[in-house]
Design a protein around this motif. Structure first.
Motif, PDB file in Angstrom:
ATOM      1  N   PHE A   1       3.294   7.082   4.502  1.00  0.00           N
ATOM      2  CA  PHE A   1       4.157   6.095   5.135  1.00  0.00           C
ATOM      3  C   PHE A   1       3.372   5.370   6.226  1.00  0.00           C
ATOM      4  O   PHE A   1       2.599   5.977   6.965  1.00  0.00           O
ATOM      5  CB  PHE A   1       5.384   6.775   5.759  1.00  0.00           C
ATOM      6  N   CYS A   2       3.615   4.075   6.345  1.00  0.00           N
ATOM      7  CA  CYS A   2       2.930   3.251   7.339  1.00  0.00           C
ATOM      8  C   CYS A   2       3.211   3.768   8.750  1.00  0.00           C
ATOM      9  O   CYS A   2       4.358   4.017   9.113  1.00  0.00           O
ATOM     10  CB  CYS A   2       3.408   1.801   7.201  1.00  0.00           C
ATOM     11  N   GLY A   3       2.155   3.886   9.540  1.00  0.00           N
ATOM     12  CA  GLY A   3       2.287   4.319  10.933  1.00  0.00           C
ATOM     13  C   GLY A   3       2.148   3.177  11.918  1.00  0.00           C
ATOM     14  O   GLY A   3       2.644   3.248  13.038  1.00  0.00           O
ATOM     15  N   CYS A   4       1.481   2.086  11.502  1.00  0.00           N
ATOM     16  CA  CYS A   4       1.283   0.948  12.411  1.00  0.00           C
ATOM     17  C   CYS A   4       2.456  -0.020  12.383  1.00  0.00           C
ATOM     18  O   CYS A   4       2.577  -0.876  13.255  1.00  0.00           O
ATOM     19  CB  CYS A   4      -0.019   0.218  12.087  1.00  0.00           C
ATOM     20  N   LYS A   5       3.324   0.093  11.379  1.00  0.00           N
ATOM     21  CA  LYS A   5       4.525  -0.729  11.192  1.00  0.00           C
ATOM     22  C   LYS A   5       4.198  -2.172  10.803  1.00  0.00           C
ATOM     23  O   LYS A   5       5.043  -3.049  10.882  1.00  0.00           O
ATOM     24  CB  LYS A   5       5.429  -0.719  12.445  1.00  0.00           C
ATOM     25  N   LEU A   6       2.976  -2.426  10.343  1.00  0.00           N
ATOM     26  CA  LEU A   6       2.568  -3.778   9.975  1.00  0.00           C
ATOM     27  C   LEU A   6       2.299  -3.943   8.487  1.00  0.00           C
ATOM     28  O   LEU A   6       1.909  -5.018   8.034  1.00  0.00           O
ATOM     29  CB  LEU A   6       1.304  -4.165  10.768  1.00  0.00           C
TER      30      LEU A   6
END
Length: 81
Positions: free
Chosen positions: A61-66
């Motif tokens: 799952f994306c951790g940077c939210k971008l």
């Protein structure tokens, strides 16, 4: 809360998922239960993103939210300075 998400980390979250289970990814970055939503987005322009696992196994799952491939990591974190 700003109109841009907070990036809680600059790398993905590795999570073991179960086939058929629904997961709600935090899009705002403010959740204390990363990478999943805890309702911290309330009153903002953000909403959690549903992910339904098609098979059991490790998912990033994306951790940077971008990520353009939200909720999953697409490598966007490599563009962070």
């Amino acid at each position: 809360m700003a109109d841009q998400p907070f990036s809680p980390q600059s790398f993905p979250y590795a999570v073991e998922v179960e086939a058929g289970k629904h997961y709600w990814w935090c899009a705002c970055g403010q959740s204390e239960k990363q990478p999943f939503c805890d309702g911290s987005h309330a009153g903002s322009c953000f909403s959690p993103v549903e992910y339904v696992a098609d098979k059991s196994g490790l998912v990033y799952f994306c951790g940077c939210k971008l990520s353009e491939g939200r909720p999953l990591c697409d490598g966007s974190h490599s563009q962070l300075s």
